[in-house]
Design a protein around this motif. Structure first.
Motif, PDB file in Angstrom:
ATOM      1  N   GLN A 100      21.403  23.828  17.173  1.00  0.00           N
ATOM      2  CA  GLN A 100      22.700  23.661  16.512  1.00  0.00           C
ATOM      3  C   GLN A 100      22.537  23.625  15.000  1.00  0.00           C
ATOM      4  O   GLN A 100      23.334  24.207  14.265  1.00  0.00           O
ATOM      5  CB  GLN A 100      23.364  22.374  17.002  1.00  0.00           C
ATOM      6  CG  GLN A 100      23.803  22.412  18.457  1.00  0.00           C
ATOM      7  CD  GLN A 100      24.343  21.073  18.920  1.00  0.00           C
ATOM      8  OE1 GLN A 100      24.585  20.185  18.117  1.00  0.00           O
ATOM      9  NE2 GLN A 100      24.517  20.926  20.225  1.00  0.00           N
ATOM     10  N   THR A 101      21.480  22.936  14.529  1.00  0.00           N
ATOM     11  CA  THR A 101      21.234  22.853  13.087  1.00  0.00           C
ATOM     12  C   THR A 101      20.941  24.231  12.516  1.00  0.00           C
ATOM     13  O   THR A 101      21.425  24.592  11.435  1.00  0.00           O
ATOM     14  CB  THR A 101      20.070  21.892  12.811  1.00  0.00           C
ATOM     15  OG1 THR A 101      20.381  20.611  13.351  1.00  0.00           O
ATOM     16  CG2 THR A 101      19.816  21.774  11.312  1.00  0.00           C
ATOM     17  N   ARG A 102      20.134  25.012  13.237  1.00  0.00           N
ATOM     18  CA  ARG A 102      19.808  26.357  12.763  1.00  0.00           C
ATOM     19  C   ARG A 102      21.041  27.238  12.693  1.00  0.00           C
ATOM     20  O   ARG A 102      21.234  27.994  11.734  1.00  0.00           O
ATOM     21  CB  ARG A 102      18.760  26.987  13.685  1.00  0.00           C
ATOM     22  CG  ARG A 102      17.354  26.409  13.522  1.00  0.00           C
ATOM     23  CD  ARG A 102      16.409  26.971  14.569  1.00  0.00           C
ATOM     24  NE  ARG A 102      15.060  26.444  14.413  1.00  0.00           N
ATOM     25  CZ  ARG A 102      14.084  26.618  15.290  1.00  0.00           C
ATOM     26  NH1 ARG A 102      14.338  27.307  16.418  1.00  0.00           N
ATOM     27  NH2 ARG A 102      12.888  26.112  15.082  1.00  0.00           N
ATOM     28  N   LEU A 122      19.636  20.048  19.460  1.00  0.00           N
ATOM     29  CA  LEU A 122      20.018  19.680  18.097  1.00  0.00           C
ATOM     30  C   LEU A 122      19.400  20.631  17.077  1.00  0.00           C
ATOM     31  O   LEU A 122      20.039  21.003  16.086  1.00  0.00           O
ATOM     32  CB  LEU A 122      19.579  18.241  17.808  1.00  0.00           C
ATOM     33  CG  LEU A 122      20.370  17.134  18.511  1.00  0.00           C
ATOM     34  CD1 LEU A 122      19.722  15.774  18.268  1.00  0.00           C
ATOM     35  CD2 LEU A 122      21.809  17.127  18.018  1.00  0.00           C
ATOM     36  N   ILE A 123      18.157  21.018  17.322  1.00  0.00           N
ATOM     37  CA  ILE A 123      17.497  21.962  16.408  1.00  0.00           C
ATOM     38  C   ILE A 123      18.233  23.295  16.414  1.00  0.00           C
ATOM     39  O   ILE A 123      18.476  23.898  15.359  1.00  0.00           O
ATOM     40  CB  ILE A 123      16.017  22.139  16.810  1.00  0.00           C
ATOM     41  CG1 ILE A 123      15.229  20.852  16.520  1.00  0.00           C
ATOM     42  CG2 ILE A 123      15.397  23.315  16.055  1.00  0.00           C
ATOM     43  CD1 ILE A 123      13.806  20.900  17.005  1.00  0.00           C
ATOM     44  N   LEU A 138      14.177  16.889  12.552  1.00  0.00           N
ATOM     45  CA  LEU A 138      14.259  17.135  13.992  1.00  0.00           C
ATOM     46  C   LEU A 138      12.979  17.797  14.498  1.00  0.00           C
ATOM     47  O   LEU A 138      12.526  17.522  15.616  1.00  0.00           O
ATOM     48  CB  LEU A 138      15.470  18.009  14.307  1.00  0.00           C
ATOM     49  CG  LEU A 138      16.846  17.351  14.110  1.00  0.00           C
ATOM     50  CD1 LEU A 138      17.950  18.383  14.285  1.00  0.00           C
ATOM     51  CD2 LEU A 138      17.028  16.204  15.091  1.00  0.00           C
ATOM     52  N   LEU A 154      20.832  20.517   5.425  1.00  0.00           N
ATOM     53  CA  LEU A 154      20.561  21.044   6.762  1.00  0.00           C
ATOM     54  C   LEU A 154      19.089  21.410   6.915  1.00  0.00           C
ATOM     55  O   LEU A 154      18.512  21.259   8.002  1.00  0.00           O
ATOM     56  CB  LEU A 154      21.449  22.261   7.034  1.00  0.00           C
ATOM     57  CG  LEU A 154      22.930  21.941   7.271  1.00  0.00           C
ATOM     58  CD1 LEU A 154      23.759  23.222   7.274  1.00  0.00           C
ATOM     59  CD2 LEU A 154      23.110  21.193   8.588  1.00  0.00           C
ATOM     60  N   ASP A 155      18.461  21.901   5.839  1.00  0.00           N
ATOM     61  CA  ASP A 155      17.020  22.166   5.891  1.00  0.00           C
ATOM     62  C   ASP A 155      16.253  20.882   6.163  1.00  0.00           C
ATOM     63  O   ASP A 155      15.321  20.850   6.974  1.00  0.00           O
ATOM     64  CB  ASP A 155      16.553  22.789   4.567  1.00  0.00           C
ATOM     65  CG  ASP A 155      16.923  24.261   4.455  1.00  0.00           C
ATOM     66  OD1 ASP A 155      17.230  24.875   5.492  1.00  0.00           O
ATOM     67  OD2 ASP A 155      16.909  24.795   3.333  1.00  0.00           O
ATOM     68  N   LEU A 188      24.176  26.230  12.401  1.00  0.00           N
ATOM     69  CA  LEU A 188      25.039  25.739  11.329  1.00  0.00           C
ATOM     70  C   LEU A 188      24.478  26.136   9.967  1.00  0.00           C
ATOM     71  O   LEU A 188      25.223  26.549   9.064  1.00  0.00           O
ATOM     72  CB  LEU A 188      25.170  24.219  11.422  1.00  0.00           C
ATOM     73  CG  LEU A 188      26.131  23.556  10.427  1.00  0.00           C
ATOM     74  CD1 LEU A 188      27.524  24.150  10.556  1.00  0.00           C
ATOM     75  CD2 LEU A 188      26.164  22.044  10.655  1.00  0.00           C
ATOM     76  N   ARG A 189      23.165  26.054   9.841  1.00  0.00           N
ATOM     77  CA  ARG A 189      22.525  26.435   8.580  1.00  0.00           C
ATOM     78  C   ARG A 189      22.768  27.917   8.302  1.00  0.00           C
ATOM     79  O   ARG A 189      23.056  28.327   7.177  1.00  0.00           O
ATOM     80  CB  ARG A 189      21.030  26.137   8.658  1.00  0.00           C
ATOM     81  CG  ARG A 189      20.343  25.992   7.305  1.00  0.00           C
ATOM     82  CD  ARG A 189      19.831  27.286   6.786  1.00  0.00           C
ATOM     83  NE  ARG A 189      18.953  27.109   5.646  1.00  0.00           N
ATOM     84  CZ  ARG A 189      18.716  28.041   4.756  1.00  0.00           C
ATOM     85  NH1 ARG A 189      19.296  29.235   4.857  1.00  0.00           N
ATOM     86  NH2 ARG A 189      17.898  27.817   3.741  1.00  0.00           N
ATOM     87  N   LEU A 241      17.449  18.154   7.574  1.00  0.00           N
ATOM     88  CA  LEU A 241      17.755  17.725   8.938  1.00  0.00           C
ATOM     89  C   LEU A 241      16.915  18.504   9.940  1.00  0.00           C
ATOM     90  O   LEU A 241      16.354  17.931  10.890  1.00  0.00           O
ATOM     91  CB  LEU A 241      19.240  17.920   9.228  1.00  0.00           C
ATOM     92  CG  LEU A 241      19.701  17.608  10.659  1.00  0.00           C
ATOM     93  CD1 LEU A 241      19.416  16.152  11.001  1.00  0.00           C
ATOM     94  CD2 LEU A 241      21.181  17.931  10.823  1.00  0.00           C
ATOM     95  N   GLY A 242      16.799  19.803   9.748  1.00  0.00           N
ATOM     96  CA  GLY A 242      15.987  20.608  10.652  1.00  0.00           C
ATOM     97  C   GLY A 242      14.529  20.194  10.636  1.00  0.00           C
ATOM     98  O   GLY A 242      13.860  20.161  11.679  1.00  0.00           O
TER      99      GLY A 242
END
Length: 484
Positions: A25-27, A22-23, A70, A63-64, A29-30, A66-67
């Protein structure tokens, strides 16, 4: 954060691999969102561009966050906190303590802090991050619920008071926002969530809360709202201007639809049809016109033209120019002199503009077309199944220079001839400055025009050929067919 009331149901820790995925994917996407924001064309005068950029900024902030959350999840259990009071220890211990240090899970976690206020002992516990949010030195100690309002905006104090009262008196959970003024004078927006902690008798023993600095998030959300509202206002204005421009254009352009016949009692009557094509890519209404008018002496006026610009300004200038052109033609002024007067009119107009135009006067008795042009595409003459562009007399754009003179040319028309007049928006392709390819396409229609039933059928063939292309400008086309 789970409630103290459910501390007897321990949550299952997530699989480390799942959190890492998840981390990642978030990075990714960010990074993709940031690339879109970075590559976007910055135009502060474009409301839609400002709104899109504000949306990207908001997405990056979210997103920041969310990261960061996580990252906290991956770090594991929170760090130990000071021992809670006896009354609340059994219920509060699993969830007390500070949010993990920013250096473990990312600097964004310094925006989230936790606190507990013990009602029995008056003890107060703040996490290190909460001191950072309030800009308060740790040596000064945590603030009690009575002291906390001193840092809150006066108009937001009732919000905080209501949340605390609901929690302590009615046992309701906390969920609200207020603004604080830090000790360094900076204003921050804080989101506060929490619940009462009950003792064994079901009475409120303490109150715990998580406080999150949402200043940047709210600023981004406010920017999205403001730019969205600005875009909606801009779109409303554009819609209104377009409606007015369309209504003005419809009032000025010829009221007839289909074919119009001139000099039908003479040896060579005219069958005339015209059509307006809006811009295919923008839908903007410009200053294009076409017109045909029977004159008092039996001649016929044929004209097409195009003014620079779009919207109400262009259509109102077009209405003024076309009205003047009609009036001078009725008064018997010849095409060359008429163009000179139009040039002077544009020069002295309160809304300066440039324009191209063509003015033709047809004498049905002599079957002669006398015409003049101002920087306009030449008429196309189709005869016996072939077409050619007529040689243009000299004439500069209207409004380009003072005292310009416009030459005239004469062309004899024969029964069965088809004359095609158009504005340059018809033949100029998107991103192309050359009209020749479009003109060649028009000339290639010669076989179809030769077998057409009437002028309206000829116009239909032109619209079928050019109506669906990526045309950036609006256009007019008028077909004149000489009868037998």
């Amino acid at each position: 954060m789970p409630s103290h009331l459910f501390a007897d149901r321990p949550a299952q820790p997530p699989e480390p691999g799942a959190v890492d995925a998840l981390i990642s994917q978030t990075r990714r996407l960010r990074g993709d969102v940031d690339a879109v924001r970075r590559d976007a064309v910055v135009d502060e005068d474009d409301p839609q561009n400002r709104w899109q950029r504000a949306l990207c900024d908001l997405a990056v902030h979210q997103l920041d966050d969310l990261g960061a959350h996580l990252g906290q999840l991956k770090a594991g259990l929170p760090l130990p906190a000071p021992a809670p009071s006896d009354a609340s220890a059994a219920y509060a211990e699993p969830l007390l303590g500070a949010i993990p240090s920013p250096r473990l899970t990312g600097s964004l976690l310094s925006r989230v802090g936790s606190a507990e206020w013990d009602l029995l002992t008056d003890d107060v516990h703040w996490s290190d991050e909460l001191y950072q949010i309030f800009g308060r030195a740790r040596e000064s100690g945590p603030m009690s619920l009575d002291e906390l309002p001193s840092m809150v905006f006066a108009e937001d104090q009732p919000v905080l008071q209501a949340m605390v009262t609901d929690c302590l008196i009615d046992g309701k959970p906390i969920d609200g926002e207020f603004r604080i003024v830090r000790t360094d004078g900076r204003v921050r927006t804080v989101h506060m969530t929490g619940e009462p902690v009950l003792d064994s008798d079901g009475c409120t023993a303490s109150m715990w809360a998580v406080l999150r600095d949402v200043s940047e998030l709210r600023r981004s959300e406010r920017a999205v709202r403001e730019t969205r509202d600005s875009l909606q206002r801009h779109q409303h204005i554009e819609h209104t201007e377009r409606r007015v421009a369309v209504e003005l254009q419809e009032a000025v352009l010829p009221p007839w639809r289909g074919s119009l016949r001139f000099a039908h009692d003479g040896p060579a009557p005219l069958d005339v049809a015209g059509h307006y094509l809006p811009a295919a890519t923008t839908g903007l209404i410009g200053g294009d016109w076409y017109d045909a008018l029977a004159l008092p002496d039996g001649d016929a006026l044929l004209t097409v033209g195009d003014l620079t610009g779009h919207g109400v300004a262009a259509t109102s200038s077009m209405a003024m120019l076309l009205g003047a052109l009609r009036g001078m033609a009725v008064a018997g002024i010849r095409p060359g002199a008429l163009m000179g007067h139009l040039n002077q009119l544009l020069e002295t107009s309160v809304q300066p503009a440039l324009g191209s135009a063509m003015c033709c006067r047809y004498d049905p008795a002599a079957q002669v077309l006398t015409w003049s042009q101002a920087g306009h595409p030449a008429p196309l003459l189709f005869r016996d199944g072939t077409g050619r562009a007529l040689a243009r007399p000299e004439g500069v754009l209207l409004g380009a220079t003072t005292g310009a003179a416009y030459e005239e040319a004469e062309t004899r028309l024969l029964p069965g001839d088809v004359l095609l007049l158009h504005t340059d928006g018809l033949t100029r392709a998107a991103g192309c400055l050359d009209d020749d390819p479009g003109t060649d396409r028009l000339l290639a229609l010669a076989p179809r025009l030769a077998t057409a039933r009437d002028a309206q059928d000829c116009v239909r063939s032109v619209v079928e050929e050019f109506g669906e292309g990526p045309r950036e400008d609006d256009a007019c086309v008028m077909v004149v067919r000489v009868g037998h």
